[in-house]
Structure formats: structure tokens, C-alpha cells
Scaffold this active site. Structure first.
Site, short mmCIF file in Angstrom:
data_model
loop_
_atom_site.label_atom_id
_atom_site.label_comp_id
_atom_site.label_asym_id
_atom_site.label_seq_id
_atom_site.Cartn_x
_atom_site.Cartn_y
_atom_site.Cartn_z
N LYS A 178 0.94 -1.18 -0.17
CA LYS A 178 0.01 0.03 -0.08
C LYS A 178 0.95 1.28 0.01
O LYS A 178 1.34 1.58 1.01
CB LYS A 178 -0.78 0.07 1.42
CG LYS A 178 -1.68 1.15 1.19
CD LYS A 178 -2.25 1.49 2.68
CE LYS A 178 -1.81 2.98 3.37
NZ LYS A 178 -1.77 4.14 2.30
N GLU A 253 9.66 1.13 11.10
CA GLU A 253 10.75 2.12 10.95
C GLU A 253 9.81 3.62 11.16
O GLU A 253 8.91 3.76 10.33
CB GLU A 253 11.36 2.06 9.58
CG GLU A 253 12.09 0.96 9.18
CD GLU A 253 13.33 0.91 10.19
OE1 GLU A 253 13.64 2.16 10.85
OE2 GLU A 253 13.94 -0.09 10.45
N CYS A 287 13.03 11.01 7.68
CA CYS A 287 13.19 10.38 8.99
C CYS A 287 14.44 10.78 9.61
O CYS A 287 14.81 10.77 10.88
CB CYS A 287 12.88 9.04 8.89
SG CYS A 287 13.97 8.23 7.80
N GLU A 388 9.14 15.65 16.49
CA GLU A 388 9.59 15.52 15.24
C GLU A 388 8.41 16.62 14.30
O GLU A 388 7.45 16.62 14.58
CB GLU A 388 9.34 14.18 14.87
CG GLU A 388 9.61 14.05 13.14
CD GLU A 388 9.55 12.79 12.68
OE1 GLU A 388 8.36 12.26 12.79
OE2 GLU A 388 10.32 12.08 12.08
P1 NAP Z 1 2.23 8.05 8.42
O1 NAP Z 1 1.04 9.07 8.52
O2 NAP Z 1 2.59 7.13 9.68
O3 NAP Z 1 1.78 7.32 7.21
C1 NAP Z 1 2.87 5.92 6.63
C2 NAP Z 1 1.87 4.94 5.94
O4 NAP Z 1 0.93 4.48 6.78
C3 NAP Z 1 1.07 5.56 4.96
O5 NAP Z 1 0.95 4.68 3.76
C4 NAP Z 1 -0.34 5.73 5.55
O6 NAP Z 1 -1.42 6.07 4.62
C5 NAP Z 1 -0.57 4.56 6.50
N1 NAP Z 1 -1.54 4.76 7.45
C6 NAP Z 1 -2.08 5.80 7.99
N2 NAP Z 1 -2.68 5.24 9.10
C7 NAP Z 1 -2.84 3.90 8.98
C8 NAP Z 1 -3.27 2.82 9.87
N3 NAP Z 1 -4.38 3.13 10.88
N4 NAP Z 1 -3.16 1.62 9.52
C9 NAP Z 1 -2.30 1.26 8.84
N5 NAP Z 1 -1.66 2.15 7.81
C10 NAP Z 1 -1.91 3.50 8.04
O7 NAP Z 1 3.58 8.68 7.99
P2 NAP Z 1 4.09 9.62 6.66
O8 NAP Z 1 3.37 10.92 7.10
O9 NAP Z 1 3.55 8.92 5.41
O10 NAP Z 1 5.43 9.69 6.84
C11 NAP Z 1 6.44 10.50 7.68
C12 NAP Z 1 6.75 9.67 8.99
O11 NAP Z 1 7.35 8.76 8.45
C13 NAP Z 1 7.59 10.54 9.90
O12 NAP Z 1 7.25 10.33 10.94
C14 NAP Z 1 8.98 10.19 9.44
O13 NAP Z 1 10.08 10.12 10.45
C15 NAP Z 1 8.67 8.59 9.19
N6 NAP Z 1 9.65 7.96 8.39
C16 NAP Z 1 10.56 6.91 9.03
C17 NAP Z 1 11.50 6.38 8.21
C18 NAP Z 1 12.69 5.46 8.76
O14 NAP Z 1 12.95 4.60 8.01
N7 NAP Z 1 12.56 5.35 9.98
C19 NAP Z 1 11.70 6.72 6.89
C20 NAP Z 1 10.72 7.78 6.23
C21 NAP Z 1 9.71 8.19 7.12
P3 NAP Z 1 -1.92 7.39 4.06
O15 NAP Z 1 -0.75 7.92 3.12
O16 NAP Z 1 -2.99 7.18 3.26
O17 NAP Z 1 -2.10 8.11 5.33
#
Ligand code: NAP
Ligand code: MG
Length: 505
Positions: A178, A253, A287, A388
Site C-alpha cells: 500500500k 521504522e 526521517c 519531530e
Molecule cells: P504516516 O502518516 O504514519 O503514514 C505512513 C503510511 O501508513 C502511509 O501509507 C499511511 O497511509 C499509512 N497509514 C496511516 N494510518 C494507518 C493505519 N491506521 N493503519 C495502517 N496504515 C496506516 O507517515 P507519513 O506521514 O507518510 O511519513 C512521515 C513519517 O514517517 C515521519 O514520522 C517519518 O519520520 C517517518 N519515516 C520514517 C522512516 C524510517 O525509516 N525510520 C523513513 C521515512 C519516514 P496514508 O498515506 O493514506 O495516510
């Protein structure tokens, strides 16, 4: 851009199919919201069910394809990506906003991952070891797990999907991916590559749609054996709990609040270059972004004024323009959050030395642009030093001793990446040893991971797994210990071992 919007479909069991809902959602360019990239399927549980069923069916055969052959297909896919690198990067910049140099890097990261992982197919090593009993053989082998649900974020729209998909496939699993709602185009492109190189139907499936309608059903599906998630700690925590009752394997992650330490003996120009790239690259939406910069007091003012003047001249704009150095925020909500943190920093008493405003006028009005922003005299307890932000907002914190700096860095609830700038090897090794993160850099910013090393973080950043490196195989496979007794009699481990060492002529 007006005219007819192209409709993109889900990919299930080797077919491009519409969602059961019959609905679509728009994907627009965050640098220019009049640029409609396409319409994507607004899927729900029914589509997830179909994708999981296809993956389950394909798993029976795929797990038996020899690992070197699975690796060869992944290598073909990496070479396909290399051939199409420029178009893949351009489409990624268009849907995600970061500058072309960075999306080229994002695609290259996927290519590198494919090349690296394909070789692991011929190195799918276990161990052979003597048994404690005679005429008995012992070994450990890796086995595949089943159907993997891959849930990915938007900030590395190509690299992160490949970091999950390639090792999952190499280990003999099938996948349902997804993509993030903001960046489905890049994953559609990756799937086109899967199709082009002949990955068998059902082995890779893609369902687009949002977290609650697609992410949740993937997480909760009884036939999904593993969930690999990259995103925010809040959503990761929720997924972790959802997977717990069934002991589903879950790899997370998540967020970061990464710090760079600048010692007073550091090469300051180098440290300024690093801070600029670390804090404002990808508009701070990494991240591993450098969001805290700890500077030793003796060089504090000099570093700060040099950094502020360099950051001030960064060219902000549409990432498709090669001269632009920083793109927009991913959307209006993220921009609002960034600006809210500017308000929070001011209220907390930090000194705003640069930026803090939305950029407006001309083409800026078409997207979500903000000035590179620097706060000085930030206290480690302030929210802007702890939370963050995921935007181009850097907190600069003065300190006196290395010990103090290490304490401040380690106070974070996150533990993804850290760095130190110094010419003193003793300081470098002390910081390397004492900072509790999954990644650490000396004389480089907190970003710049390479694919053949493990990637991940401690504390609220991760749950102990690592992506990339050969370590990622541990995430997507289970160890099996195998004993082969060719003695012809019952030999009891730990019991029938007493007389074994007697050597009689
Ligand atoms: P996010 O809002 O947590 O979303 C990540 C993914 O999860 C998206 O595909 C999202 O779908 C999905 N999602 C949202 N709610 C969900 C639920 N209840 N159940 C299952 N899946 C769900 O994060 P983001 O805004 O896309 O990314 C930013 C974050 O990612 C930051 O905190 C960043 O630090 C972190 N990040 C971490 C790493 C690492 O390797 N540590 C790398 C990159 C980013 P939708 O898109 O439809 O909301
Ligand atoms: Mg978009």
C-alpha cells in the site's frame, strides 16, 4: 494542468483492476496544485482481501523458486529501473515535491537495493555445525514466512517500497503493498517494472487508498503473516498493537529527532555544508533529517551566522526546475504544522534567526512553500527540540562539553541518527560509542545511508529490526534448525552423550 486525468488502477493477481468502491482519489503536485498527476483507486477491505488471496495463492509456488533465481528477477527489475531512472525521478518529484537531484537519488537507492539484494540470493547462507551426537548432522536454514503487507510513506516514494519489497521477495514471500496516499504514482511505476521483467502474477500486488480503508485491513488480515511499516511513530504504535494479539510479525521504522554535534575544533565550513543539507534537504521531510544542531559555545556565533546566511540564499521552488534547492512541504497540513512549530518556538522563548514564514506571491501561491527556518538559543527541553516537525525548521542548541552534548542527544525519545563534526579522533570515537542511535556519522550530517549497511533506529524509532544490509533478511525470513540423524538408533540430546568421548582401540 487541466484536460483528462489519467486513471491508474490497482494491481492484483497480475491484472490492473478497478477498486470495488468504483471511486478514485486525486494525486496533485505539491509545488503546483493545478498539476493533476492522475486519479488513483480509492480502495477498501474488499480489494485488500482479493490482493491477499492472490498473494497467498502465488506463495505456494514462489517460495519454491530457488533463491538465486528470485534474485535474478530482482536484478532485472533493478536494471529496468536504471534504464527508466530519469522518468521515474521526474514523476516522483512531480507527485512528492522534492528536487530532481534527490528523486534521482531516491530511485538510485532502489536500484542499489535491487543489485545488492539480488546477490543475497546466492548467499542465502545458513550454518552447518557438528552435532553433539555421532552420526548426526546439524544445520540452520532460512525459510520464507508467507504474505507480507508493506505499508510505505511518501517521503522516499521509491526507495522505501524497494527496501521492503526486494528482500521480502528474495526470501520467498509474496507481497501486498500500500503506497502512501500522496505518492501512489511512483509505486505504480515500480509495479510496471515488476510486470515488465516477468515477476509471476500474484507475487506482487498493489492496492492504493488511505490508511484506514487499506492500511487497517492489511494490518488486521488473518492471512497476512508479516507487516512491514515505515511512517510516524503514532501510526506505528497502533499497528504494533493491532498485530500483537495474533503474534503477527511486525517491523516498524518510524520517526526521528536527529542531532548533529559541532565541536569547536570542527571544520566549520564543512559543518555548515552538512547542516544545510541535513536540515533543509527534502524540505526537512526525512526521517533522518538534522533537526537539532548542537554547537560548542566557542564557535556558536560564528557557526550560526554562517549557517543563517547560507540558508537564506537557498532557492526554494518547484523541484522540477534544476536550479531549485528546496521544494515545498508535501501538503497544506504539513505546512500548517511547520508554521505552528514556528509559533511554538517563539512562545517557548527560542530566538528566530531566519525564516519562519510561508512563501507567497507568483508561483509560490500554487504550492506549499516555506522559508528555511532556524531557531537559535534553543533549550533541550523545548518542544521544538524534542518533537519531530518534519519540515525545514532547525533548532540550534549551545553546549559546553561533549558529555553534556551526548546527554542532550540521548534525551530524545527517538534514536534514528546522530553525527559529530570534529578533527579529534578521541572525540569522534567517544561520541560514536555513547550516542544511542541506529545510525551515526563522523564529519557528515545525519543523512546519507547506503544500502549494504543496516538501517533503522532505537527507542521510538523502531522495534529492533533493521532494513537494508544483509540484516534485512532476518526481518523477512524465519530461521529453522535442522537435525539429520543417520545413526540408525535413537540418540537423545543432552542424555546419551556421556560415553561419546571414550576412544577405544
Ligand atoms: P504516516 O502518516 O504514519 O503514514 C505512513 C503510511 O501508513 C502511509 O501509507 C499511511 O497511509 C499509512 N497509514 C496511516 N494510518 C494507518 C493505519 N491506521 N493503519 C495502517 N496504515 C496506516 O507517515 P507519513 O506521514 O507518510 O511519513 C512521515 C513519517 O514517517 C515521519 O514520522 C517519518 O519520520 C517517518 N519515516 C520514517 C522512516 C524510517 O525509516 N525510520 C523513513 C521515512 C519516514 P496514508 O498515506 O493514506 O495516510
Ligand atoms: Mg501528490
Amino acid at each position: 494542468m487541466t484536460g483528462e486525468a489519467k486513471i491508474y488502477k490497482n494491481y492484483i493477481d497480475g491484472e490492473w483492476v478497478e477498486s470495488a468502491t468504483g471511486e478514485t482519489f486525486e494525486n496533485r503536485n505539491p509545488a503546483d496544485t493545478s498539476d493533476l498527476i492522475g486519479l488513483f483507486q480509492k480502495s477498501d477491505k474488499r480489494d485488500v482481501d482479493a490482493a491477499v488471496a492472490a498473494a497467498r495463492k502465488a506463495y505456494k509456488k514462489w517460495r519454491l523458486v530457488p533463491a538465486p533465481k528470485r534474485g535474478e528477477l530482482i536484478l532485472k527489475l533493478a536494471l529496468w529501473m536504471k534504464e527508466h531512472k530519469e522518468e521515474l525521478a521526474r514523476e516522483a518529484t512531480r507527485e512528492m515535491g522534492k528536487i530532481l537531484a534527490e528523486t534521482r537519488g531516491d530511485v538510485q537507492e532502489g536500484i542499489d537495493m535491487g543489485i545488492f539484494i539480488s546477490g543475497e540470493g546466492r548467499r542465502f547462507y545458513g550454518e552447518t555445525t557438528p552435532s553433539e551426537l555421532p552420526n548426526k548432522f546439524a544445520m540452520s536454514i532460512r525459510q520464507s514466512i508467507g504474505v507480507c503487507g508493506l505499508i510505505t510513506p511518501w517521503n522516499f516514494p521509491m526507495a522505501i517500497p524497494t527496501w521492503k519489497m526486494f528482500p521480502a521477495l528474495l526470501c520467498g514471500n509474496t507481497v501486498v503493498i500500500k503506497p502512501a496516499t500522496f505518492t501512489p504514482m511512483t509505486v505504480v511505476n515500480l509495479i510496471k517494472g515488476c510486470e515488465a521483467v516477468g515477476i509471476p502474477k500474484g507475487v506482487v500486488n498493489m492496492v492504493t487508498g488511505n490508511g484506514s480503508m487499506v492500511g487497517e485491513p492489511i494490518t488486521n488480515h488473518p492471512d497476512v503473516d508479516l507487516v512491514s511499516f515505515t511512517g510516524s511513530s503514532a501510526v506505528g504504535k497502533h499497528i504494533n498493537s493491532a498485530c500483537a494479539p495474533d503474534f503477527k510479525r511486525v517491523c516498524l521504522e518510524m520517526g526521528g529527532k536527529n542531532a548533529m554535534i559541532v565541536m569547536d575544533d570542527a571544520k566549520l565550513d564543512l559543518a555548515v555544508d552538512g547542516a544545510l543539507w541535513g536540515a533543509f534537504g527534502t524540505t526537512g521531510q526525512r526521517c533522518t533529517a538534522t533537526s537539532r544542531c548542537l554547537v560548542q559555545r566557542k564557535v556558536y556565533n560564528e557557526f550560526l551566522s554562517s549557517l543563517a546566511s547560507r540558508a537564506k540564499s537557498l532557492k526554494v521552488g518547484n523541484g522540477l526546475d534544476e536550479s531549485v534547492e528546496m521544494g515545498p512541504a508535501i501538503d497544506g497540513d504539513q505546512l500548517k504544522k511547520d508554521l505552528e512549530y514556528v509559533g511554538i518556538g517563539k512562545e517557548e522563548g527560542a530566538r528566530l534567526v531566519l525564516g519562519g514564514n510561508r512563501l507567497t506571491g507568483g508561483d509560490y501561491d500554487k504550492g506549499f512553500f516555506m522559508e528555511p527556518t532556524i531557531f537559535a538559543d534553543v533549550k533541550p527541553t523545548m518542544r521544538i527540540a524534542r518533537e519531530e516537525i518534519f519540515g525545514p525548521v532547525l533548532s540550534v542548541i549551545p553546549f559546553d562539553t561533549l558529555e553534556e552534548a551526548v546527554d542532550i542527544v540521548n534525551q530524545s525519545e527517538y534514536g534514528l541518527s546522530g553525527s559529530v563534526y570534529t578533527q579529534d579522533v578521541n572525540v569522534a570515537f567517544t561520541a560514536m560509542r555513547d550516542i544511542y542511535t541506529g545510525l551515526f556519522y563522523v564529519n557528515a550530517p545525519t543523512i546519507g545511508a547506503e544500502n549494504h549497511l543496516p538501517f533503522g533506529g532505537t527507542k521510538a524509532t523502531g522495534n529492533g529490526h533493521r532494513e537494508a544490509g544483509s540484516q534485512c533478511l532476518d526481518m523477512f525470513s524465519e530461521w529453522k534448525a535442522v537435525y539429520v540423524d543417520f545413526s540408525g538408533s535413537l540418540q537423545r540430546a543432552q542424555i546419551d552423550t556421556d560415553d561419546i568421548v571414550k576412544v577405544e582401540n
